[in-house]
Design a protein around this motif. Structure first.
Motif, short mmCIF file in Angstrom:
data_model
loop_
_atom_site.label_atom_id
_atom_site.label_comp_id
_atom_site.label_asym_id
_atom_site.label_seq_id
_atom_site.Cartn_x
_atom_site.Cartn_y
_atom_site.Cartn_z
N THR A 1 0.91 -0.83 0.11
CA THR A 1 -0.20 0.27 0.11
C THR A 1 0.79 1.59 0.08
O THR A 1 2.06 1.53 0.74
CB THR A 1 -0.57 0.25 1.25
OG1 THR A 1 -0.41 -0.31 2.75
CG2 THR A 1 -1.94 -1.37 1.15
N TRP B 1 -3.07 0.58 -3.05
CA TRP B 1 -3.29 -0.79 -3.32
C TRP B 1 -2.96 -1.69 -4.04
O TRP B 1 -3.13 -1.39 -5.21
CB TRP B 1 -4.83 -2.09 -2.64
CG TRP B 1 -5.41 -1.09 -1.55
CD1 TRP B 1 -6.00 -0.02 -0.91
CD2 TRP B 1 -5.05 -1.61 0.51
NE1 TRP B 1 -6.37 -0.09 0.11
CE2 TRP B 1 -5.63 -1.08 0.53
CE3 TRP B 1 -4.79 -3.11 0.04
CZ2 TRP B 1 -6.00 -1.35 2.04
CZ3 TRP B 1 -5.04 -3.49 1.73
CH2 TRP B 1 -5.32 -3.39 2.70
N ARG C 1 2.00 -5.23 3.26
CA ARG C 1 0.63 -5.75 4.09
C ARG C 1 0.81 -7.32 3.70
O ARG C 1 -0.53 -7.20 3.86
CB ARG C 1 -0.85 -4.87 3.10
CG ARG C 1 -0.42 -2.97 3.51
CD ARG C 1 0.10 -2.83 5.07
NE ARG C 1 -1.39 -3.04 5.71
CZ ARG C 1 -1.95 -2.06 5.44
NH1 ARG C 1 -2.78 -0.69 5.03
NH2 ARG C 1 -3.56 -2.19 6.61
N GLU D 1 -0.64 -9.54 6.17
CA GLU D 1 -1.95 -8.72 6.76
C GLU D 1 -2.99 -9.37 5.35
O GLU D 1 -4.59 -9.54 6.25
CB GLU D 1 -2.10 -7.13 7.00
CG GLU D 1 -0.63 -6.73 8.00
CD GLU D 1 -0.75 -5.58 7.75
OE1 GLU D 1 -1.98 -5.30 8.64
OE2 GLU D 1 0.03 -5.08 7.54
#
Length: 321
Positions: free
Chosen positions: A51, A103, A132, A135
């Motif tokens: 991101t 993103w 990320r 996650e």
């Protein structure tokens, strides 16, 4: 990173760069047909997720990428490349901005090098780059899918389907709702059918965007400077790329598919003839049979029958010579 969906019935792990997700779930052609019909999903949770946040995120990325993203509307998917100073492809990025955050997903294992480059170019810009991958997981829904999208999920919608950025902790529960699962081999078969290049498969250390048909889709020709732009402009305006992407129909009587890197020769010169290219991706398609993408020299006649080692191949033009 090993996907929890490898515990689904029939899951056979993928190998190589795609290790960590399922190659298939026991029935390759059924899985392809499901995707072609707009049902099911593909686990792409092995891909890198990054991101970029901050007020300058789009104007900053615009300076670095081959794509025009300064005014990218929220929710509109795009793709872009990062080139070397000589115009060779280093990274391929698949992006969407949700209004506050860009993103992107990238090829497995490339995110560390990409982040290092982006961090080195921050200077005084108000941006933050984050990995990320731990996650969030990427899930692909095929074109025509009516599967529910969880509230709050970031979506990249393209002509070929939707990429969802889901919390990794929600991957198993989403799979139960979005099934049936299709493996990466089914996804790759449709990618080859659609002539879509993939970094590390259709590219090598000297690939330029023109060779793969990425001009227009990932490279914007009317934008400001970026690294490698001089090569892009010179080839576009003054010359031709040295190689071109082709689509191949392979001899269906062969038991084994020619692997990545298999040398191509003209059939009229035989298996000992001059090398004129190589296989980049070969797959078995549920309707077309064995097919492949390949890079060949630009001057190879578009109607010339080819040999992939000893496998006969008929070509269709993807990039004009």
């Amino acid at each position: 990173m090993k996907s929890p969906l490898l515990s689904l019935p029939g899951a056979v792990p993928a190998e190589g760069v795609d290790e960590g997700v399922a190659a298939h779930y026991g029935d390759l052609f059924r899985e392809q047909r499901a995707l072609a019909d707009g049902t099911g999903f593909v686990d792409l949770s092995h891909r890198g997720v990054l991101t970029v946040t901050g007020d300058d995120r789009l104007s900053w990325l615009h300076l670095l990428l081959t794509q025009h993203v300064t005014d990218l509307p929220a929710g509109r998917a795009t793709e872009a490349l990062i080139l070397s100073a000589h115009g060779h492809i280093e990274h391929a990025l698949y992006l969407v901005d949700d209004g506050a955050t860009v993103w992107m997903h990238t090829e497995p294992g490339t995110q560390d090098a990409l982040i290092a480059y982006l961090e080195s170019m921050k200077f005084f810009y108000r941006v933050e780059v984050a990995d990320r991958t731990d996650e969030f997981a990427v899930v692909h829904l095929p074109a025509g899918s009516i599967a529910d999208v969880p509230d709050g999920a970031v979506v990249r919608e393209t002509a070929y389907g939707r990429d969802l950025f889901l919390p990794r902790a929600d991957l198993e529960s989403y799979a139960q709702k979005a099934g049936p699962a299709a493996g990466l081999l089914a996804h790759e078969a449709l990618r080859v059918e659609n002539h879509q290049p993939r970094l590390g498969f259709e590219t090598d250390h000297r690939t330029i965007p023109h060779e793969l048909g990425w001009i227009g889709t990932a490279v914007h020709l009317q934008k400001g400077c970026y690294r490698g732009q001089e090569t892009v402009a010179r080839v576009q305006n003054l010359g031709k790329p040295p190689r071109r992407l082709v689509f191949l129909h392979l001899d269906g009587s062969e038991v084994h598919l020619p692997p990545h890197g298999t040398e191509l020769r003209r059939a009229d010169e035989g298996p000992d003839g001059r090398k004129i290219g190589f296989i980049t991706t070969s797959v078995r398609h549920h309707e077309l049979g064995p097919i492949a993408l390949a890079l060949v020299k630009r001057n190879v006649p578009v109607d010339a029958p080819l040999l992939a080692d000893t496998t006969a191949a008929a070509q269709e033009t993807v990039v004009e010579p």
